[in-house]
Motif scaffolding. Structure first.
Motif, short mmCIF file in Angstrom:
data_model
loop_
_atom_site.label_atom_id
_atom_site.label_comp_id
_atom_site.label_asym_id
_atom_site.label_seq_id
_atom_site.Cartn_x
_atom_site.Cartn_y
_atom_site.Cartn_z
N GLY A 49 73.30 54.42 82.00
CA GLY A 49 73.70 53.80 83.27
C GLY A 49 73.52 52.29 83.24
N LEU A 50 72.41 51.84 82.66
CA LEU A 50 72.14 50.41 82.55
C LEU A 50 73.14 49.75 81.62
N LEU A 51 73.46 50.39 80.51
CA LEU A 51 74.42 49.83 79.57
C LEU A 51 75.79 49.66 80.23
N VAL A 52 76.22 50.67 80.96
CA VAL A 52 77.52 50.59 81.65
C VAL A 52 77.50 49.46 82.68
N ALA A 53 76.40 49.33 83.43
CA ALA A 53 76.29 48.27 84.44
C ALA A 53 76.33 46.89 83.78
N LEU A 54 75.67 46.74 82.62
CA LEU A 54 75.68 45.46 81.92
C LEU A 54 77.07 45.13 81.39
N LEU A 55 77.75 46.12 80.85
CA LEU A 55 79.11 45.89 80.35
C LEU A 55 80.07 45.58 81.50
N ASP A 56 79.86 46.25 82.64
CA ASP A 56 80.69 45.95 83.81
C ASP A 56 80.45 44.52 84.30
N PHE A 57 79.20 44.08 84.26
CA PHE A 57 78.86 42.72 84.69
C PHE A 57 79.66 41.69 83.91
N GLN A 58 79.82 41.94 82.61
CA GLN A 58 80.53 40.98 81.76
C GLN A 58 82.01 40.90 82.09
N LYS A 59 82.54 41.93 82.74
CA LYS A 59 83.97 41.93 83.10
C LYS A 59 84.22 41.26 84.45
N ILE A 60 83.17 41.15 85.26
CA ILE A 60 83.32 40.62 86.63
C ILE A 60 83.43 39.11 86.58
N THR A 61 84.36 38.57 87.40
CA THR A 61 84.56 37.13 87.43
C THR A 61 84.13 36.49 88.75
N ALA A 62 84.16 37.23 89.84
CA ALA A 62 83.80 36.68 91.15
C ALA A 62 82.29 36.51 91.26
N ASN A 63 81.86 35.35 91.76
CA ASN A 63 80.43 35.05 91.84
C ASN A 63 79.66 36.01 92.72
N GLY A 64 80.22 36.34 93.89
CA GLY A 64 79.54 37.27 94.79
C GLY A 64 79.38 38.65 94.15
N ALA A 65 80.41 39.09 93.47
CA ALA A 65 80.35 40.39 92.80
C ALA A 65 79.35 40.36 91.65
N ARG A 67 76.63 38.55 91.57
CA ARG A 67 75.30 38.58 92.19
C ARG A 67 74.94 40.01 92.58
N ARG A 68 75.88 40.74 93.20
CA ARG A 68 75.61 42.13 93.60
C ARG A 68 75.37 43.02 92.38
N GLN A 69 76.17 42.81 91.33
CA GLN A 69 76.00 43.61 90.12
C GLN A 69 74.64 43.32 89.47
N LEU A 70 74.20 42.08 89.52
CA LEU A 70 72.89 41.72 88.98
C LEU A 70 71.77 42.41 89.77
N GLN A 71 71.93 42.48 91.08
CA GLN A 71 70.95 43.19 91.90
C GLN A 71 70.94 44.68 91.55
#
Length: 185
Positions: A49-65, A67-71
């Motif tokens: 689950g953590l690996l998927v969340a980290l890989l998803d974070f790298q695809k996100i470009t919007a700053n607000g998104a 921040r939420r993904q980091l939380q």
């Protein structure tokens, strides 16, 4: 379920401030993980689950998104032991003394291999799965480079071979024992 910190004689529940500091520390580890390339993340034995969340974070470009993904990553970190991850991050940064010792061991092996054929035979005996022809070719090329004062391409290749062959302390071993290899130094 309240967390308890036993700083004194009585076990008191952790203060809200302490819990916040703990969560921020986990989020900082998550932030450090987001800066790693996907290939290194996949090698780190992270929770799926953590690996998927980290890989998803790298695809996100919007700053607000982001921040939420980091939380969210910080929240996932609460359920896992952060110590092995911190050790791997320290090794990647070069902060780990154990990692530095391992790199020095590899360097000593490389030097010994280039200097003397008896060490080549010792390495072959210690690691029977080793491709002997490849090793001998790399050593011969490294010696030739040294004699002709050429750039150390074969030396680097020999180091990479040793890096794959000799396990780092605390990582799964391919075969052999690092302690046995250091006794004759």
């Amino acid at each position: 379920m309240p967390e308890y910190h036993n700083d004194g004689a009585d076990a008191l529940p952790a203060s809200k401030s302490q819990r916040k500091r703990d969560m921020d520390a986990l989020q900082d580890i998550g932030r450090a993980l987001t800066e790693l390339p996907a290939a290194k993340l996949k090698k780190m034995n992270l929770d799926d689950g953590l690996l998927v969340a980290l890989l998803d974070f790298q695809k996100i470009t919007a700053n607000g998104a982001k921040r939420r993904q980091l939380q969210y990553i910080g929240k996932l970190m609460r359920d896992i032991d952060p110590e092995p991850i911190e050790q791997q991050l320290a090794a990647l940064r070069g902060d780990s003394s154990a990692h530095t010792r391992w790199l020095h061991l590899l360097e000593r092996w490389r030097e010994r291999l280039v200097e003397d054929d008896s060490h080549v035979q010792q390495l072959i005996n210690d690691f029977p799965q080793l491709d002997v022809q490849q090793l001998r070719t790399m050593v011969r090329n490294a010696r030739k480079e040294r004699e002709e004062s050429k750039p150390p391409k074969a030396n680097r290749q020999l180091f990479q071979l040793l890096k794959e062959l000799i396990p780092e302390q605390g990582k799964p071993a391919n075969s052999g024992d690092e302690q046995d290899n250091t006794q004759d130094e």
